[in-house]
Design a protein around this motif. Structure first.
Motif, PDB file in Angstrom:
ATOM      1  N   TYR A  25       0.856  -1.192   0.000  1.00  0.00           N
ATOM      2  CA  TYR A  25       0.000   0.000   0.000  1.00  0.00           C
ATOM      3  C   TYR A  25       0.895   1.246   0.000  1.00  0.00           C
ATOM      4  N   TRP A  57      -6.007  -2.429  -7.786  1.00  0.00           N
ATOM      5  CA  TRP A  57      -6.889  -1.895  -6.729  1.00  0.00           C
ATOM      6  C   TRP A  57      -7.368  -3.069  -5.902  1.00  0.00           C
ATOM      7  N   ARG A  64     -14.734   0.938   3.908  1.00  0.00           N
ATOM      8  CA  ARG A  64     -13.378   1.398   3.627  1.00  0.00           C
ATOM      9  C   ARG A  64     -13.200   1.565   2.124  1.00  0.00           C
ATOM     10  N   PRO A  65     -12.493   2.606   1.699  1.00  0.00           N
ATOM     11  CA  PRO A  65     -12.301   2.771   0.254  1.00  0.00           C
ATOM     12  C   PRO A  65     -11.283   1.765  -0.290  1.00  0.00           C
ATOM     13  N   ALA A  66     -11.403   1.477  -1.583  1.00  0.00           N
ATOM     14  CA  ALA A  66     -10.435   0.587  -2.230  1.00  0.00           C
ATOM     15  C   ALA A  66      -9.080   1.280  -2.256  1.00  0.00           C
ATOM     16  N   ARG A  67      -8.030   0.506  -2.161  1.00  0.00           N
ATOM     17  CA  ARG A  67      -6.685   1.102  -2.130  1.00  0.00           C
ATOM     18  C   ARG A  67      -5.854   0.621  -3.310  1.00  0.00           C
ATOM     19  N   HIS A  68      -4.929   1.475  -3.711  1.00  0.00           N
ATOM     20  CA  HIS A  68      -4.021   1.160  -4.805  1.00  0.00           C
ATOM     21  C   HIS A  68      -2.884   0.300  -4.254  1.00  0.00           C
TER      22      HIS A  68
END
Lengths: 102, 157
Positions: A25, A57, A64-68
């Motif tokens: 992350y 992603w 929770r937002p998706a993360r790169h």
């Protein structure tokens, strides 16, 4: 175009090499390497442009937002290993007679 | 949400909207990481760094370089004017009557020469900054030409 391997780029490559299979992350990777976002992201962008880094992603957890996510491609791993070897050899402690460690 | 965190969010949301198409994915990635940074000030620093990274990718670095070149040139010219004003203050007679060429040299010749030499040095590695200095040199030259033309027209008329 040739990749500019600055000290920070080498630091990033080495950090990816520590656990090459794992996805990283952005914020955690910034803390691992000690690089600020303004330094780390341009490096990640250049690596991705040269197909040395793959991005993805993750699936968003509830609320929770998706993360790169980032990890090195096979080409990226090869480049990282090529550049990490001479550095580790250069850093190897020398004996009293000038030879490197076995 | 605290004002600091709101500012951080706005910065990256602005990059998400206004950045180049290829940088939007990265702006979105940085924006989403904000939710995992607990400290508000750390979040703001993260957003500022991210904004710099996106701007650098979108050509902002070039604009910043040109502006830096213009700023350095302006400081140099202001320094030359300052030196001239000091000289005039302390030695008014000498400056006005004995060394009229020195005035032109200090205020125009010296800054122009410095702009051109520095731009030549910077051209290979810091081209935007060199362009900024050359733009300033052109502006100063144009200003001098207009000033002299006006002065000559006044005297002949």
């Amino acid at each position: 175009m040739e990749l500019r391997l600055s000290r920070q780029t080498l630091l990033v490559l080495e950090a990816f090499l520590a656990h090459p299979e794992d996805w990283k992350y952005g914020y955690e990777f910034s803390r691992t390497t000690g690089l600020k976002s303004g330094t780390m992201y341009p490096i990640l962008m250049r690596l991705a442009e040269r197909k040395l880094l793959e991005t993805s992603w993750d699936t968003a957890e509830l609320g929770r937002p998706a993360r790169h996510l980032y990890r090195l491609t096979p080409d990226g791993l090869r480049v990282a290993r090529e550049h990490s070897q001479p550095r580790s050899m250069a850093r190897a402690p020398r004996t009293a007679f000038g030879g490197g460690e076995a | 949400m605290s004002p600091v965190r709101r500012l951080a969010t706005r910065l990256l949301s602005g990059m998400l909207r206004g950045g180049s198409p290829e940088s939007r994915e990265w702006a979105s990635a940085m924006r989403r990481e904000l939710d995992f940074i607990e400290n508000d000030w750390a979040a703001l620093l993260w957003a500022v760094g991210g904004t710099t990274a996106i701007l650098g990718r979108s050509g902002g670095k070039k604009i910043a370089g040109v502006l830096a070149g213009i700023a350095i040139a302006t400081l140099l010219t202001a320094g030359a004017f300052g030196a001239f004003a000091l000289a005039f203050h302390f030695f008014p007679h000498s400056v006005e009557h004995s060394m009229p060429w020195a005035v032109w040299l200090a205020v125009v010749g010296l800054p122009l020469a410095i702009f051109i030499v520095v731009a030549r040095i910077l051209w290979r590695n810091r081209r935007p900054m060199a362009v900024g200095m050359l733009l300033s040199a052109s502006a100063l030259t144009a200003h001098v030409v207009v000033h002299m033309a006006t002065h000559m027209a006044k005297h002949s008329g």
